[in-house]
Design a protein around this motif. Structure first.
Motif, PDB file in Angstrom:
ATOM      1  N   VAL A  88       0.849  -1.191   0.000  1.00  0.00           N
ATOM      2  CA  VAL A  88       0.000   0.000   0.000  1.00  0.00           C
ATOM      3  C   VAL A  88       0.885   1.242   0.000  1.00  0.00           C
ATOM      4  CG1 VAL A  88      -1.728   1.311   1.279  1.00  0.00           C
ATOM      5  CG2 VAL A  88      -1.884  -1.188   1.177  1.00  0.00           C
ATOM      6  N   ALA A  89       0.643   2.129  -0.977  1.00  0.00           N
ATOM      7  CA  ALA A  89       1.406   3.374  -1.066  1.00  0.00           C
ATOM      8  C   ALA A  89       0.616   4.573  -0.559  1.00  0.00           C
ATOM      9  CB  ALA A  89       1.841   3.620  -2.510  1.00  0.00           C
ATOM     10  N   ALA A  90      -0.711   4.506  -0.634  1.00  0.00           N
ATOM     11  CA  ALA A  90      -1.566   5.610  -0.169  1.00  0.00           C
ATOM     12  C   ALA A  90      -2.877   5.008   0.316  1.00  0.00           C
ATOM     13  CB  ALA A  90      -1.823   6.614  -1.282  1.00  0.00           C
ATOM     14  N   GLN A  91      -3.314   5.419   1.493  1.00  0.00           N
ATOM     15  CA  GLN A  91      -4.527   4.870   2.090  1.00  0.00           C
ATOM     16  C   GLN A  91      -5.669   5.876   2.049  1.00  0.00           C
ATOM     17  OE1 GLN A  91      -2.737   3.556   5.973  1.00  0.00           O
ATOM     18  NE2 GLN A  91      -3.701   1.605   5.463  1.00  0.00           N
ATOM     19  N   ASP A  92      -6.886   5.316   2.006  1.00  0.00           N
ATOM     20  CA  ASP A  92      -8.118   6.117   2.087  1.00  0.00           C
ATOM     21  C   ASP A  92      -8.076   7.301   1.122  1.00  0.00           C
ATOM     22  OD1 ASP A  92      -9.083   4.403   4.006  1.00  0.00           O
ATOM     23  OD2 ASP A  92      -8.445   5.641   5.700  1.00  0.00           O
ATOM     24  N   VAL A  93      -7.819   6.986  -0.141  1.00  0.00           N
ATOM     25  CA  VAL A  93      -7.717   8.026  -1.167  1.00  0.00           C
ATOM     26  C   VAL A  93      -9.129   8.414  -1.620  1.00  0.00           C
ATOM     27  CG1 VAL A  93      -6.741   8.680  -3.390  1.00  0.00           C
ATOM     28  CG2 VAL A  93      -5.493   7.098  -1.884  1.00  0.00           C
ATOM     29  N   LYS A  94      -9.454   9.693  -1.473  1.00  0.00           N
ATOM     30  CA  LYS A  94     -10.772  10.213  -1.845  1.00  0.00           C
ATOM     31  C   LYS A  94     -10.607  11.359  -2.826  1.00  0.00           C
ATOM     32  CE  LYS A  94     -12.084   9.607   3.013  1.00  0.00           C
ATOM     33  NZ  LYS A  94     -12.537  10.342   4.222  1.00  0.00           N
ATOM     34  N   VAL A  95     -11.604  11.514  -3.667  1.00  0.00           N
ATOM     35  CA  VAL A  95     -11.604  12.603  -4.649  1.00  0.00           C
ATOM     36  C   VAL A  95     -12.923  13.348  -4.537  1.00  0.00           C
ATOM     37  CG1 VAL A  95     -11.428  13.209  -7.097  1.00  0.00           C
ATOM     38  CG2 VAL A  95     -10.162  11.227  -6.204  1.00  0.00           C
ATOM     39  N   ASP A 110     -11.771  11.852   8.205  1.00  0.00           N
ATOM     40  CA  ASP A 110     -10.707  10.855   8.148  1.00  0.00           C
ATOM     41  C   ASP A 110     -11.106   9.520   8.761  1.00  0.00           C
ATOM     42  OD1 ASP A 110      -8.856  12.314   6.743  1.00  0.00           O
ATOM     43  OD2 ASP A 110      -7.885  13.149   8.519  1.00  0.00           O
ATOM     44  N   ARG A 111     -12.256   9.459   9.413  1.00  0.00           N
ATOM     45  CA  ARG A 111     -12.734   8.178   9.945  1.00  0.00           C
ATOM     46  C   ARG A 111     -13.403   7.344   8.863  1.00  0.00           C
ATOM     47  NH1 ARG A 111     -16.582  10.699  14.351  1.00  0.00           N
ATOM     48  NH2 ARG A 111     -17.037  11.865  12.441  1.00  0.00           N
ATOM     49  N   LYS A 112     -13.737   7.959   7.748  1.00  0.00           N
ATOM     50  CA  LYS A 112     -14.442   7.263   6.679  1.00  0.00           C
ATOM     51  C   LYS A 112     -13.446   6.477   5.830  1.00  0.00           C
ATOM     52  CE  LYS A 112     -18.035   6.276   4.120  1.00  0.00           C
ATOM     53  NZ  LYS A 112     -19.169   5.484   4.625  1.00  0.00           N
ATOM     54  N   ASP A 113     -13.642   5.163   5.779  1.00  0.00           N
ATOM     55  CA  ASP A 113     -12.756   4.310   4.990  1.00  0.00           C
ATOM     56  C   ASP A 113     -12.965   4.569   3.504  1.00  0.00           C
ATOM     57  OD1 ASP A 113     -10.851   2.073   4.897  1.00  0.00           O
ATOM     58  OD2 ASP A 113     -12.501   1.010   3.924  1.00  0.00           O
ATOM     59  N   ALA A 114     -11.882   4.516   2.747  1.00  0.00           N
ATOM     60  CA  ALA A 114     -11.963   4.721   1.292  1.00  0.00           C
ATOM     61  C   ALA A 114     -10.960   3.793   0.620  1.00  0.00           C
ATOM     62  CB  ALA A 114     -11.705   6.186   0.939  1.00  0.00           C
ATOM     63  N   GLY A 115     -10.677   4.033  -0.662  1.00  0.00           N
ATOM     64  CA  GLY A 115      -9.834   3.124  -1.419  1.00  0.00           C
ATOM     65  C   GLY A 115      -8.353   3.322  -1.155  1.00  0.00           C
ATOM     66  N   ASP A 116      -7.608   2.218  -1.177  1.00  0.00           N
ATOM     67  CA  ASP A 116      -6.155   2.262  -1.041  1.00  0.00           C
ATOM     68  C   ASP A 116      -5.512   2.070  -2.406  1.00  0.00           C
ATOM     69  OD1 ASP A 116      -6.623   2.477   1.638  1.00  0.00           O
ATOM     70  OD2 ASP A 116      -5.984   0.450   2.151  1.00  0.00           O
TER      71      ASP A 116
END
Length: 627
Positions: A436-443, A473-479
């Motif tokens: 994993v290079a970046a966690q919880d990535v949101k747009v 930041d508590r909301k899980d998103a894509g890694d």
């Protein structure tokens, strides 16, 4: 990190140890797929056919003939004991029967299995799963059979005056593309629900994204581009591309891998367990002495086939792989507990801790166990052990279930349709699969209502977030894994262009000015911006995210090779879905767009894409129902 004995016993009791569905003789229909490179023709072993595949009209082009000649493999099928498959579509309480692509209502039945007590409807609801298949081109469209896919509606048009923000989590799954490729190489169009546009687009590598410099202060590089929309020339197409830094496999941190392998009867065909074994044999020589690998199998019971073993002990690992055999019923819950126990033995902050599930998707979990299973996967995710799901085979494939499990486990999901894809996932792209290079990535994209009349996102239907989730930041998103690339596309109707749908009637009790008035800003710079892109991402292990912003200019440019490729792939997917948003696009238009790309194709992915577009075109043109 060991799971306590009390928790293990309670989960096992909740999950139940009653076997479900599969029988010892693997009676689920499972046609044998190719386990070889698609581009190389090999003689196929003759086998008896219990049921002939549907007849397809004579192939109408040299390209399609070439594909058929290269990829025809005789099918080996067990006798079909249940000619009709009941599946639950959407939120309907009335099941439907899918037979030869015709869908009709069936008598209401209890979804709880008489043999096991497993309530499939409750499980589907718990993980957000629908089912079924549809679409026109009935003579060429594959039947859903026992395979399950999530049913969804494509994003519709939005007004930036009423919905100025579009927010979504990134998605790096690619299974929809490889699964659809499997259907097309078998001379069938994929079920409509099997086609997810973003997974088509994100399977491919984009040279422009590969060349983006990575900011050391932010783990994700971002590029935007606005061009004329290929299928609606009066519209615009916005591409947002993201990429993370690529890392060579030899530079990865130590690996702590536990392969959780389905060895039930339905996994017997060579394109299932046999392909799992071949993929592992490709991977083993690339392991290092600092890596560890373990193998757990599950059928009627869970068994440890290989204790955690360092990667330089091939003489112990390869025989364990060779000994794997299929037989028995599917009961995944006991196996996943054992897999997590093994992973916990050597888990650490400086290692990549991963359970890799390999199955055809028939992951039965017992009575009242859906929430327990999800809670277990999420608990282990929070402890640093992630879950990756790899799907194999045909006839019993449950792709939506595997995607949901991987999402809960902060992992990715891929479908392996050939030995070539096994090499890609387990060897060539192993860094992006595992690290994993970046966690919880949101747009989040804000559209400028002074320039944008309507917009719609293309794909990502199951990744949408509420606007307020972007800053939570508590909301899980894509890694995103190391070297991953993600592309998002938006079709835009400029102000002054007639929208394709009739306008909504004027409101009776509210002044229209509240909704249709000019935007408050008069800043000239903002008047020249079509949209404003914001991206949030966490560094691995961080609790708080970082944010970057990117204004998007209003003037369209000549499309880059990356945008031509992404648009061509998205257009192909829309045609496969019979999408009402495809506009003026047809199969030949997709081919012209792809053929206009002037950039290297080192892995041959684009050439294969063009062959498959021709195959789909020819299947449609030779459909006897359209005569």
């Amino acid at each position: 990190m060991n799971i306590s004995a009390t928790r293990t016993i309670s989960i096992l009791l909740a999950l139940g140890l009653t076997a479900c569905n599969d029988s010892d003789d693997g009676s689920t229909p499972t046609p044998t797929e190719r386990t070889r490179d698609h581009a190389v023709a090999e003689p196929a072993e003759e086998t008896e056919e219990a049921e002939k595949p549907e007849e397809v009209e004579e192939i109408g082009s040299p390209d399609q003939a070439e594909i058929a000649a290269e990829t025809q493999t005789p099918r080996t099928e067990e006798p079909i004991t249940e000619p009709l498959q009941e599946v639950v579509i959407g939120d309907s309480e009335t099941p439907v029967v899918v037979e030869n692509s015709e869908v009709f209502e069936a008598e209401p039945t209890d979804s709880r299995s008489k043999e096991s007590g497993f309530d499939s409807n409750a499980w589907n609801s718990a993980i957000g799963l629908g089912g079924g298949a549809g679409g026109k081109f009935g003579g060429s469209r594959a039947r859903a059979g026992n395979e399950e896919y999530s049913r969804f509606e494509e994003h519709g048009w939005q007004s930036p005056l009423k919905t100025p923000l579009s927010t979504f989590a990134t998605d790096v799954d690619t299974a929809s593309w490889t699964n659809a490729r499997r259907f097309l190489l078998d001379a069938q169009l994929p079920p409509v629900e099997a086609v997810r546009i973003e997974e088509f687009v994100n399977f491919f590598r984009y040279p422009g994204l590969s060349a983006l410099p990575i900011d050391r202060d932010f783990p994700v590089a971002v590029a935007t581009e606005v061009v004329a929309c290929p299928w609606q020339p009066a519209h615009l197409l916005l591409r947002v591309g993201m990429a993370t830094e690529r890392i060579d496999a030899e530079d990865l941190p130590p690996l702590n891998l536990v392969f959780l392998i389905d060895t039930s009867g339905s996994m017997r065909p060579d394109n299932k367990l046999g392909l799992v074994q071949r993929g592992l044999r490709l991977m083993v020589p690339t392991l290092r002495g600092v890596d560890r690998i373990a193998i757990v199998t599950y059928a009627g019971n869970a068994a440890v086939q290989l204790e955690p073993t360092t990667g330089d002990r091939n003489q112990e690992i390869l025989p364990a792989i060779d000994r794997l055999t299929a037989g028995g019923s599917t009961h995944g819950s006991a196996g996943i507990l054992t897999a997590y126990e093994l992973a916990a033995r050597h888990a650490g902050e400086e290692t990549i801790n991963r359970v890799v599930l390999c199955t055809d998707g028939d992951f039965n979990v017992g009575v009242s166990s859906e929430e327990e299973l999800t809670a277990l996967i999420e608990e282990q995710r929070d402890r640093g052990v992630y879950l990756t799901a790899l799907g194999f085979g045909t006839g019993n494939f449950k792709g939506a279930k595997l995607e949901a499990l991987a999402d809960h486990g902060n992992g990715n999901y891929a479908y392996v349709d050939s030995i070539t894809e096994a090499r890609r996932v387990l060897v060539e792209d192993r860094a992006s699969t595992l690290l994993v290079a970046a966690q919880d990535v949101k747009v989040q994209i804000e559209f400028n209502p002074s320039l944008v009349g309507r917009y719609r996102q293309i794909g990502y239907e199951n990744r949408a977030l509420a606007a307020e989730d972007f800053n939570d930041d508590r909301k899980d998103a894509g890694d995103l894994g190391a070297g991953h690339q993600v592309t998002a596309l938006y079709e835009i109707i400029p102000v002054g262009v007639e929208p394709p749908a009739p306008p909504v009637d004027p409101l009776r009790y509210q002044p229209e000015a509240e909704h249709e008035s000019e935007p408050a800003t008069t800043d000239e710079a903002r008047r020249n911006e079509l949209a404003f892109v914001k991206v949030r991402a966490k560094r691995p292990g961080a609790a708080t995210s970082e944010r970057r912003e990117f204004p998007v200019g209003a003037e369209p440019t000549d499309p880059s090779p990356d945008t031509r490729l992404a648009a061509g792939i998205a257009g192909f997917a829309m045609l496969l879905r019979d999408s009402s948003f495809a506009g003026q696009l047809d199969w030949d238009g997709v081919l012209r767009l792809l053929e206009s790309i002037d950039s290297p194709d080192p892995r041959g992915d684009r050439a294969e894409l063009e062959r498959l577009v021709r195959a789909a075109r020819d299947l449609v043109q030779t459909d006897p129902r359209d005569r």
